[in-house]
Write a protein that holds these residues in place. Sequence first.
Motif, PDB file in Angstrom:
ATOM      1  N   UNK A 396       0.860  -1.183   0.000  1.00  0.00           N
ATOM      2  CA  UNK A 396       0.000   0.000   0.000  1.00  0.00           C
ATOM      3  C   UNK A 396       0.889   1.223   0.000  1.00  0.00           C
ATOM      4  N   UNK A 397       0.481   2.237  -0.769  1.00  0.00           N
ATOM      5  CA  UNK A 397       1.317   3.417  -0.949  1.00  0.00           C
ATOM      6  C   UNK A 397       1.590   4.149   0.361  1.00  0.00           C
ATOM      7  N   UNK A 398       0.737   3.975   1.358  1.00  0.00           N
ATOM      8  CA  UNK A 398       0.923   4.676   2.629  1.00  0.00           C
ATOM      9  C   UNK A 398       2.231   4.264   3.306  1.00  0.00           C
ATOM     10  N   UNK A 399       2.737   3.042   3.018  1.00  0.00           N
ATOM     11  CA  UNK A 399       4.028   2.642   3.573  1.00  0.00           C
ATOM     12  C   UNK A 399       5.151   3.495   2.989  1.00  0.00           C
ATOM     13  N   UNK A 400       5.042   3.811   1.717  1.00  0.00           N
ATOM     14  CA  UNK A 400       6.042   4.688   1.092  1.00  0.00           C
ATOM     15  C   UNK A 400       6.039   6.049   1.782  1.00  0.00           C
ATOM     16  N   UNK A 401       4.863   6.549   2.112  1.00  0.00           N
ATOM     17  CA  UNK A 401       4.767   7.849   2.765  1.00  0.00           C
ATOM     18  C   UNK A 401       5.323   7.799   4.186  1.00  0.00           C
ATOM     19  N   UNK A 402       4.975   6.741   4.920  1.00  0.00           N
ATOM     20  CA  UNK A 402       5.469   6.638   6.300  1.00  0.00           C
ATOM     21  C   UNK A 402       6.992   6.581   6.319  1.00  0.00           C
ATOM     22  N   UNK A 403       7.596   5.743   5.465  1.00  0.00           N
ATOM     23  CA  UNK A 403       9.049   5.600   5.498  1.00  0.00           C
ATOM     24  C   UNK A 403       9.765   6.807   4.896  1.00  0.00           C
ATOM     25  N   UNK A 404       9.097   7.570   4.042  1.00  0.00           N
ATOM     26  CA  UNK A 404       9.657   8.851   3.606  1.00  0.00           C
ATOM     27  C   UNK A 404       9.734   9.812   4.795  1.00  0.00           C
ATOM     28  N   UNK A 405       8.657   9.850   5.572  1.00  0.00           N
ATOM     29  CA  UNK A 405       8.651  10.681   6.791  1.00  0.00           C
ATOM     30  C   UNK A 405       9.694  10.179   7.783  1.00  0.00           C
ATOM     31  N   UNK A 406       9.821   8.861   7.895  1.00  0.00           N
ATOM     32  CA  UNK A 406      10.808   8.241   8.793  1.00  0.00           C
ATOM     33  C   UNK A 406      12.220   8.673   8.403  1.00  0.00           C
ATOM     34  N   UNK A 407      12.511   8.673   7.108  1.00  0.00           N
ATOM     35  CA  UNK A 407      13.827   9.102   6.641  1.00  0.00           C
ATOM     36  C   UNK A 407      14.074  10.563   6.993  1.00  0.00           C
ATOM     37  N   UNK A 408      13.118  11.423   6.668  1.00  0.00           N
ATOM     38  CA  UNK A 408      13.283  12.857   6.925  1.00  0.00           C
ATOM     39  C   UNK A 408      13.437  13.146   8.412  1.00  0.00           C
ATOM     40  N   UNK A 409      12.769  12.352   9.224  1.00  0.00           N
ATOM     41  CA  UNK A 409      12.840  12.542  10.669  1.00  0.00           C
ATOM     42  C   UNK A 409      14.218  12.216  11.223  1.00  0.00           C
ATOM     43  N   UNK A 410      14.917  11.256  10.605  1.00  0.00           N
ATOM     44  CA  UNK A 410      16.165  10.746  11.180  1.00  0.00           C
ATOM     45  C   UNK A 410      17.423  11.213  10.469  1.00  0.00           C
ATOM     46  N   UNK A 411      17.297  11.686   9.241  1.00  0.00           N
ATOM     47  CA  UNK A 411      18.486  12.014   8.467  1.00  0.00           C
ATOM     48  C   UNK A 411      18.956  13.445   8.716  1.00  0.00           C
ATOM     49  N   UNK A 412      20.274  13.599   8.842  1.00  0.00           N
ATOM     50  CA  UNK A 412      20.894  14.921   8.911  1.00  0.00           C
ATOM     51  C   UNK A 412      21.692  15.213   7.650  1.00  0.00           C
ATOM     52  N   UNK A 413      21.480  14.398   6.616  1.00  0.00           N
ATOM     53  CA  UNK A 413      22.268  14.514   5.385  1.00  0.00           C
ATOM     54  C   UNK A 413      21.490  15.208   4.269  1.00  0.00           C
ATOM     55  N   UNK A 414      20.389  15.842   4.615  1.00  0.00           N
ATOM     56  CA  UNK A 414      19.549  16.464   3.590  1.00  0.00           C
ATOM     57  C   UNK A 414      19.065  17.816   4.089  1.00  0.00           C
ATOM     58  N   UNK A 415      18.907  18.754   3.183  1.00  0.00           N
ATOM     59  CA  UNK A 415      18.328  20.060   3.515  1.00  0.00           C
ATOM     60  C   UNK A 415      16.828  19.856   3.711  1.00  0.00           C
ATOM     61  N   UNK A 416      16.419  19.740   4.966  1.00  0.00           N
ATOM     62  CA  UNK A 416      15.022  19.415   5.266  1.00  0.00           C
ATOM     63  C   UNK A 416      14.078  20.486   4.752  1.00  0.00           C
ATOM     64  N   UNK A 417      14.521  21.747   4.785  1.00  0.00           N
ATOM     65  CA  UNK A 417      13.670  22.837   4.300  1.00  0.00           C
ATOM     66  C   UNK A 417      13.376  22.711   2.819  1.00  0.00           C
ATOM     67  N   UNK A 418      14.421  22.474   2.030  1.00  0.00           N
ATOM     68  CA  UNK A 418      14.241  22.327   0.572  1.00  0.00           C
ATOM     69  C   UNK A 418      13.401  21.095   0.262  1.00  0.00           C
ATOM     70  N   UNK A 419      13.622  20.010   1.012  1.00  0.00           N
ATOM     71  CA  UNK A 419      12.854  18.788   0.780  1.00  0.00           C
ATOM     72  C   UNK A 419      11.376  19.013   1.051  1.00  0.00           C
ATOM     73  N   UNK A 420      11.065  19.698   2.151  1.00  0.00           N
ATOM     74  CA  UNK A 420       9.658  19.915   2.496  1.00  0.00           C
ATOM     75  C   UNK A 420       9.005  20.952   1.594  1.00  0.00           C
ATOM     76  N   UNK A 421       9.776  21.899   1.081  1.00  0.00           N
ATOM     77  CA  UNK A 421       9.219  22.831   0.085  1.00  0.00           C
ATOM     78  C   UNK A 421       8.691  22.063  -1.121  1.00  0.00           C
ATOM     79  N   UNK A 422       9.409  21.013  -1.506  1.00  0.00           N
ATOM     80  CA  UNK A 422       8.980  20.188  -2.642  1.00  0.00           C
ATOM     81  C   UNK A 422       7.805  19.303  -2.263  1.00  0.00           C
ATOM     82  N   UNK A 423       7.890  18.680  -1.089  1.00  0.00           N
ATOM     83  CA  UNK A 423       6.866  17.720  -0.675  1.00  0.00           C
ATOM     84  C   UNK A 423       5.534  18.395  -0.393  1.00  0.00           C
TER      85      UNK A 423
END
Length: 607
Positions: A396-423
């Motif tokens: 189910x596509x909702x798993x893709x969404x949950x684990x995308x949120x999981x990644x963003x929550x835990x990663x310090x290797x990405x510009x979270x602001x730019x990522x969320x502007x897109x999302x």
Amino acid sequence: MELKIEEIIQGLVKDLASSVIEKTVSIGERKYNELLVDFEFCFSKYLERSYDRYRKIKTLLYRDRPVELKNHHVPTDYTFMEEVIYGLDIIDRLITSKNSIIVGTAGSGKSVLLRRMFLELIEKRDNIVPIIIELRYLTSKEKDYSIIEYLHKTLNDLSPKFTLDQLEYSLQSGKLTLLLDGYDEIDFSKREKYEREILDISNKYNKTCIVLSSRPDDCFSSWDEYSVYHALSLDKEQAIELIGKIDYDKMIKDKFIKELDGGLYEKHNDFLSSPLLLTMMLLTYEQLAEIPEKIHIFYEQAFDTLFHKHDALKSLYKRRSYSELPIDSFKRIFSVFCIITFSDRNFSFEYNQLISYIKQALEIEGVDVNPTSYFNDLIKSVCIIQRDGHLYTFSHRSFQEYFSAYFLSNSNSIDIGAALDKICKNNLSDNVIDMLFDLNREKIETEWILPRLATIIEKSNGMSTTDEVLTFASSLYIDIANIGNGIGLTLSSNLPLGYFMSTINSLYPSEVDEIYPNRTDLIEDEEQKEKELAIFQKNTARMNIANTYDGSVDIKKLIGNSSWITDTWIYESMFKTANLCKLIHSNLSNKYDKKKDSLSAILFKKT
């Protein structure tokens, strides 16, 4: 009595074929008969293959074998305006309505309804030939098909002599029903193109019934010829009926039903009124002492259950792991896979494409595992990816969404602001930001929300004249649009702050209510909306700047001739938008300053 599907399909197709072939040829009887046979073969083959495919489903609970859809489907109810349409009555209504949209949240049963409708239309023998198009298949890195191109290709692959003219006559005949599944799964950047095509198809082939399914989307308010039906949540009786139909351990199932009937449904109806989440809850029920209060905890526990459990009926079976990865490493890799595919707006994959994504995720995490082994775990062990014809999709596509949120929550290797502007451009139909907000609220507030609020406040400072108000509005929205019975503001992918504000309105409802205490009155004031539309049309006509396609006007073109804007809701709304940003910014700044001071006092106190 067993249905003789092949005979039913032959009868459906003969009626369609004779009327279409007569229009597409004016040649001898022998050639006519040859084309008639080819045409009938083409549609019969399509319907037989599709009927065989759609009459069975795979779910989280039936991971190893497909089951009959009709035996396990509990139809939900729907609303149209203030009317409730019960169960499968919706199918007759959709045929009568001609052009319809089924709107529902993740896991509400939209796709299952369209599959059920496909089966019912064939079995009822009403001389209606249903065609399902899963819209996610239209786009790929190699080519983007139009709906008509894709439909023609699908039929032409079965019979190379099937022509585009024959398809167009079939659509003109009114004997086809197009079931377009998953509008929300089209890449956001390409959605406007497909929106126009769908509207063009319904206009050009106005006898053809079109049913579209999607998660909520603001654009549907302007589809004047389409009736919008909203999926209702399962009530307690429907939830119990659904659990009763599931082939599962009887003792666990009976206990779960008893809990549902004894107050569990009322306590957790947000979870248990969704067919998807209800099914997932049964899957995890053996291992949970209680149902979690937060949706992200629910998804985490569901994944853990899938990872550790081979089969709901074989609780003592220890499954083989191909990659031999521990669950924390497996999750990290899968979260990278999900954020990459989600960013690409990819929800289904060919084998080579799926392996390529897995390789990227493994490289990013620095894990030395054979991509094929990880693939086998996704498909055969955890069963969170499943095969669908020649493609692979999320269970189910909702798993893709949950684990995308999981990644963003835990990663310090990405510009979270730019990522969320897109999302956030897809936030109305996706749940990533909502789940991320629950997973790591501090991170999203300090690294994205506070900086963006500061930017909007700066743009609004000193605003007083109508030109200054419109200049501020143009930093958030692209157009002022004619929305039928009033005027509205149009978002643009080039203006991420507008989508940010839309997200803020959903994340901070109490602050929104404080700034907009009477917003419902404004929405329902039809006389005022008509007055504002007349003012807008009069002034834009005088300036001759309205878009001929939809009557919208670029906000920047109004600057310098905008005194009339004070007579519309837009003028006051821009001040309220600025005040909302200031209120939330102040509340968040105070909260984190206080938290910082409290922690400093505790951790760095003198001893």
